[in-house]
Design a protein around this motif. Structure first.
Motif, mmCIF file in Angstrom:
data_model
loop_
_atom_site.group_PDB
_atom_site.id
_atom_site.type_symbol
_atom_site.label_atom_id
_atom_site.label_comp_id
_atom_site.label_asym_id
_atom_site.label_seq_id
_atom_site.Cartn_x
_atom_site.Cartn_y
_atom_site.Cartn_z
ATOM 1 N N SER A 27 -0.392 -5.757 9.254
ATOM 2 C CA SER A 27 0.314 -4.403 9.604
ATOM 3 C C SER A 27 1.664 -4.395 9.301
ATOM 4 N N GLU B 287 0.766 -1.212 0.035
ATOM 5 C CA GLU B 287 0.003 0.316 0.011
ATOM 6 C C GLU B 287 0.768 1.168 0.023
ATOM 7 N N SER C 97 2.314 -4.468 2.960
ATOM 8 C CA SER C 97 0.967 -4.632 3.818
ATOM 9 C C SER C 97 0.322 -6.057 3.831
ATOM 10 N N HIS D 80 -3.447 -10.269 4.820
ATOM 11 C CA HIS D 80 -3.099 -8.676 5.127
ATOM 12 C C HIS D 80 -2.670 -8.430 6.415
ATOM 13 N N GLY E 125 6.968 -1.576 7.176
ATOM 14 C CA GLY E 125 6.167 -2.928 7.208
ATOM 15 C C GLY E 125 6.972 -4.327 6.888
#
Length: 579
Positions: free
Chosen positions: A235, A212, A217, A233, A375
């Motif tokens: 964090s 992202e 992500s 998905h 990330g």
């Protein structure tokens, strides 16, 4: 279905076929705080650390739990006596503290004290020099539950280790470390993570990274058993892939903060009666040290330390590697070992940290952790013994990408599955044995593999007394252990059972081939294999063993690698390399 049976089916720590399908659905539907790539001890430890901090965690592994380095170590929890000479005091202190935690709190059922004789060969200076080092070793880690060093004359050392040549020593010092079945320990760490809510799924290969804007992500994964793909998905993503760290880094499209160099370590396994001794041994070599480690009815002799630049999944031992081990151990043995004495051979790859250039590189057993991109965190290096510290560091590094501030690490207070109640069950072993019609020795052996989960294992034999009998060609193991490997421990292939859930592949001269059909039949019952699937599993495993045997007669890494790499994969959907 009785309520207790229903609870067992739904137990989060039960990594069986039903949980596998449920986990796939969750990977595609849930949003996680952390996705961890790699099912070795560091990945499993990171999943446990994060889950016990209250984070939502997924762990994915392309092959099997501990299928790489974490099943091919020297099987020691140790401070690393030789690192004292390299002045790596912090590493030794940290490792000794971890050894103590494993023995007393975290895994007393899996980690046991083991004694070593250090033979002295030089008069005057060597005994006080070594004693000073061992005194530091005995005291650096704080409290300890193993005995301190004991000094022996030549006669005393020879009484302890009659296998030694009289000319091989002038005296000796005995000290203690600890050992464990590395593959079983890693699998238990992963199951404990699942117990605390982590989604743990093997045969699930990362084939891409999600983005992202400028941040990672999540990941795209492929089920290598059936080819399905889904997006996970999260964090943050943590790369815990050991010698594959650089490959995953390339797949992410970023440049790493460190490089990982693979160093091959080879061990051989010989019968216990070939070396008459009450203790293991640690022997100096021109480059490093050589361990002779007691392993139930066997000895493990290792290890080598050579660069490896070939197939990362299947490092191959050569005749040269095996000759090196025999030559060095035979310098001290009164009755030399020969190639005919060898029951098993295994080769693993250490993920050593390397600098960006040869001039600045310093290969180390220290670990490094870095946020290599928004990330994405990578961790590598280190040693098996300090996996828990590495895991905590990895989660701390990922914290900057998490929505809230995570709680501090608490895994120094979290026993692994099977630890609670273990000591009481040891005292009750005779009663447990008579209840199930087993010899008390057999029950103690089971307790040292499963701890208090032994009840789950033995329950599989209710109404099926044949499962409480030893395997025909591997009598150290019972049929229930094979069934349990598939129903509770996440084994998906014959190799998973013979090489990792049990250690039949290195403990018997047939290396698992003679019992492959019987084991495949038991696993097939749980996993729903057809007779054709059972036959294929036996054929693939047999081909793997034959390739390994042949590679071990080759003179060079390249020749051995060509033979080993040509053997078929049990997991046919694996993509290599992923980048």
């Amino acid at each position: 279905m009785a309520s207790s049976q229903r609870e067992a089916e739904n137990s989060p720590a039960r990594l069986g076929p039903l949980k596998r399908e449920e986990s796939w659905q969750r990977l595609g539907e849930d949003k996680f705080d952390l996705v961890i790539i790699g099912g070795g001890v560091v990945g499993a430890g990171t999943a446990l650390d994060a889950a016990t901090r209250g984070l939502r965690v997924a762990l994915v592994e392309a092959r099997d739990l501990a299928s790489g380095t974490s099943s091919r170590s020297s099987k020691l929890f140790h401070g690393g006596l030789r690192y004292l000479e390299q002045l790596e005091f912090g590493l030794v202190r940290e490792a000794l503290r971890e050894r103590e935690l494993m023995l007393t709190t975290i895994a007393p059922h899996l980690v046991k004290p083991v004694s070593f004789l250090y033979p002295l060969t030089h008069r005057i200076w060597e005994r006080p020099y070594t004693a000073a080092g061992l005194l530091m070793y005995d005291t650096m880690g704080g409290a300890r539950s193993v005995p301190g060093q004991k000094h022996l004359s030549r006669a005393g050392a020879l009484r302890m280790v009659p296998a030694l040549k009289r000319s091989a020593l002038i005296g000796g010092i005995r000290y203690y470390d600890a050992q464990s079945d590395d593959a079983r320990h890693t699998m238990t760490v992963a199951r404990t993570a699942a117990h605390y809510g982590a989604v743990v799924r093997t045969s699930t290969q990362v084939v891409g990274f999600l983005r992202e804007a400028d941040r990672i992500s999540g990941v795209r994964v492929r089920d290598v058993e059936d080819g399905r793909e889904t997006d996970i998905h999260a964090s943050a993503v943590v790369n815990c892939t050991g010698v594959w760290t650089d490959e995953l880094q390339r797949l992410s499209g970023g440049r790493g903060r460190f490089r990982v160099r693979a160093s091959k370590g080879v061990h051989i396994v010989v019968p216990r009666d070939r070396i008459v001794s009450e203790s293991g041994m640690i022997l100096r070599t021109e480059k490093s040290v050589l361990f002779v480690i007691p392993w139930r009815n066997h000895w493990i002799v290792g290890t080598t330390d050579t660069d490896w630049n070939l197939d990362l999944a299947h490092p191959a031992a050569t005749k040269h590697d095996i000759d090196y081990l025999l030559e060095h151990v035979n310098t001290v043995l009164a009755t030399p070992l020969t190639h005919d004495d060898i029951e098993g051979v295994y080769a693993g790859l250490r993920p050593l940290l390397a600098g960006e250039s040869e001039e600045t590189s310093k290969l180390s057993r220290e670990h490094a952790v870095a946020r290599v991109a928004p990330g994405l965190v990578a961790i590598a290096g280190g040693k098996y013994t300090t996996y828990r510290v590495m895991a905590a560091d990895a989660v701390d590094a990922a914290a900057v990408d998490l929505p809230g501030r995570p709680q501090p690490s608490i895994t120094d207070k979290v026993p692994l599955l099977g630890a609670d109640g273990y000591h009481a069950l040891v005292n009750q072993a005779d009663h447990l044995a008579s209840e199930h019609g087993l010899h008390p020795y057999r029950v103690r052996h089971l307790l040292d593999r499963y701890g208090s989960m032994v009840h789950e294992v033995l329950a599989l034999g209710e109404g099926r007394p044949e499962l409480l009998k030893p395997l025909e060609h591997a009598p150290d193991y019972l049929g229930v252990e094979v069934v349990y490997a598939a129903s509770h421990e996440g084994a998906l292939h014959l190799e998973d059972v013979l090489a990792r859930r049990t250690r039949i592949s290195i403990e018997y001269a047939h290396r698992g081939v003679d019992c492959a059909a019987q084991v495949a039949s038991l696993v097939g019952e749980v996993l729903g294999w057809s007779k054709d699937q059972e036959k294929r599993e036996v054929e693939v495993y047999t081909a793997r063993v034959n390739a390994e045997r042949e590679s071990q007669s080759q003179p060079s890494d390249e020749a051995a690698d060509a033979l080993r790499s040509a053997a078929p994969e049990a997991r046919t959907g694996i993509i290599e390399p992923v980048s």
